[in-house]
Design an enzyme around this catalytic site. Sequence first.
Site, short mmCIF file in Angstrom:
data_model
loop_
_atom_site.label_atom_id
_atom_site.label_comp_id
_atom_site.label_asym_id
_atom_site.label_seq_id
_atom_site.Cartn_x
_atom_site.Cartn_y
_atom_site.Cartn_z
N ASP A 165 -59.31 23.48 -34.87
CA ASP A 165 -60.16 22.33 -34.57
C ASP A 165 -61.01 22.06 -35.80
OD1 ASP A 165 -63.14 23.38 -34.06
OD2 ASP A 165 -61.78 24.82 -33.10
N ASP B 66 -67.20 19.57 -25.44
CA ASP B 66 -67.77 20.71 -26.16
C ASP B 66 -69.22 20.83 -25.73
OD1 ASP B 66 -68.84 22.53 -27.91
OD2 ASP B 66 -68.29 21.44 -29.75
N GLU C 141 -72.26 23.65 -25.59
CA GLU C 141 -72.62 24.98 -26.07
C GLU C 141 -74.10 25.01 -26.42
OE1 GLU C 141 -71.39 25.57 -30.29
OE2 GLU C 141 -69.89 24.01 -29.81
#
Length: 688
Positions: A28, A117, A119
């Site tokens: 990625d 995503d 986090e």
Amino acid sequence: MGQRSARVQGLLTAQSSWTPPFGIQGLDVSSYQPSVDWQQQWNMGARFAYVKATEGNYYTSPSYASQYNGSRSVGMIRGAYHFAIPSWSSGADQANYFVQNGGGWTSDGATMPPVLDIEYAPSYVGTNSCYGMSPSALITWIHNFGDTVRSLTGRYPMIYSTTDWWQTCTGDATGFSDYPLWIAAYTTNTAIGTPSNWPSYSVWQYSSTGPLNGDSNVWNGDYASLQRFAGNPARGSFDSLSLVRDTTSAYLKVTGWSVDLSQPWVSTPVNISVTDPSNATAAYSFTANTYRPDVDNAFGYGPAHGFDNSIQITKSGTYKVCATAVSVNGNVDLGCKSYQAAGVEPPIGSFDSLTQIRTPTDVSLRLSGWAIDRANSTTASFADAYVTDPSGQTTGYRITANIPRPDVGTATGYGSNHGFDKSISLSKAGNYHVCMYAIGQYYNTGLGCKDITVGSNPPPMGYYDSIRVDQTPGSANVVATGWAFDPSNPAASIPVHVYLRAPDGSNVGTAFTANQARPDLNNVFGIAGDHGFSASLPVTTTGTYTACAYAIPVAPLASGNTSLGCMTIQVTNTPIPNGYLDSVGVATVSTQANIKATGWTYDPAVPGSSTPVHVYITYPDGTRLGYAFTANLARPDVNSAFKITGNHGYSTQVPITQRGRYTVCTYGIGIAQFSSGNALLGCQGLTY
């Protein structure tokens, strides 16, 4: 993974060139890797790539287009991810921003599903690691983002995070099984822990420092499963639609298989819609988890993806059934089938009543109600009864429901000849449990159960009046007399059993019928019929006899026999005959001389019978001869004197020829069974 500031690694430990010994490699990248040699990455084994597209609702990666297209140009399967800033705007807002700026998806087999995503909060956000939000707020935000992406693309996004962040910031939330997991854990230990929501992961980010550009990842499966993950979200087949029945209902049986290609190791749902003959539609969901080794052999999805389910239906007609394979990334239509279902409606009916009918000769249960087999409503159907008696024994009866019931015909429209009215004779008193079923061509319908207590009939009534000994010539009888009747059937003459215990201890029972006239009894109890008894029981020896009498019921369900009691009588020897020798003489008839003896005799035990008389003559030469006669001449004087009946006189003649002195003796012979012997009536002499 893709924040614009320097990476916040926290507890993550960097690795360099190690790769996991399984799966398919991928990378990625973001704008931090503006120049990627994609062919080099392919040659190093990378087969998929994720490219950062957006962050929050304010940033699009300037490298997105070149990275997205460059990875695809060398043959990689690629996709886009969004770096979430939950404290900035709503999940729906950021999802819309993501999809509008590269976060779309198509089922072309070359596009990975979108990624969220989420986090540790970057330092420029100015909050704690959880964006200053509570677990419940973050859970709501993630669902809002995922639902919006699903509505826009047809697939739920894959969630990228760490186990630590998920447990810390969402409270280890569950309820996200529709979302694949991309776990970040920089370690060479392949036994990676995952949040409680996921038993396993789809992608593992194992390094941020190589061997691949950007972050290094591995797909948890083979290349074929990676292709399936990127392609159509689900696959399956609607194999068959049929009608099945059990004893009470009809069902549409649907069979086939379904697999969620994003998680082929999991048995996932299949949705079934059923449109009935009235055009009403009902939805059902089943887990496709039955054994289908053929599917596994053909496609390698594993064997637990079959469905074989039954859906109850209640009316005949045409049904349309459609099946849909369910995937977390979008559902797939497996097609529709139609079925013409006949004879679906179960039988109907009613167990109206349970009563008892009592007559002098019968006690019965009466079962009434109605039953209709709607599959054959023009024909009389059956109603089955199961009767459990007081001993626990169950007996079944099949009853034809063909009695006119106009009320049923009016109410149901199926005609009136569907009633039943059944009588079942009983042999026991007590509690009865009766269950009824309407019997159909295909299945049966329970009409319910009822209970009833059936009481006993009363025992007979009676009385033991007397006992005596009756003797006749050569025989003797103990005679027991009394009366007995059954109050439940008072017109009937009922049995009476008499048991006679003899002096030797033997006890013999004899059955009689109480059928002699007893008008006194009829008057007292107001009943008809003959109910007296006179039981004669033969005896052969003298001694003490005991006779016990029992009245035996004739009505059903009587509570038992009735003891009328016992009486004892002494049977003794009877006296010797009574009598007299009135006269002897010589009577000449036609020149023949005869000794003539006259007198009378009778046996006191049987005074109405004529008894034998023996005449013994001693002749002049000393010879003594005996002659037998019967004392059967009328002697009214004797009858009057001894208050007896019958003929007891005798007049005997015995021819003689010798001259001289004769002696004549007569004997009364005892004829009673227990006579003490014979009696000398007298002796007289004469000269001829």
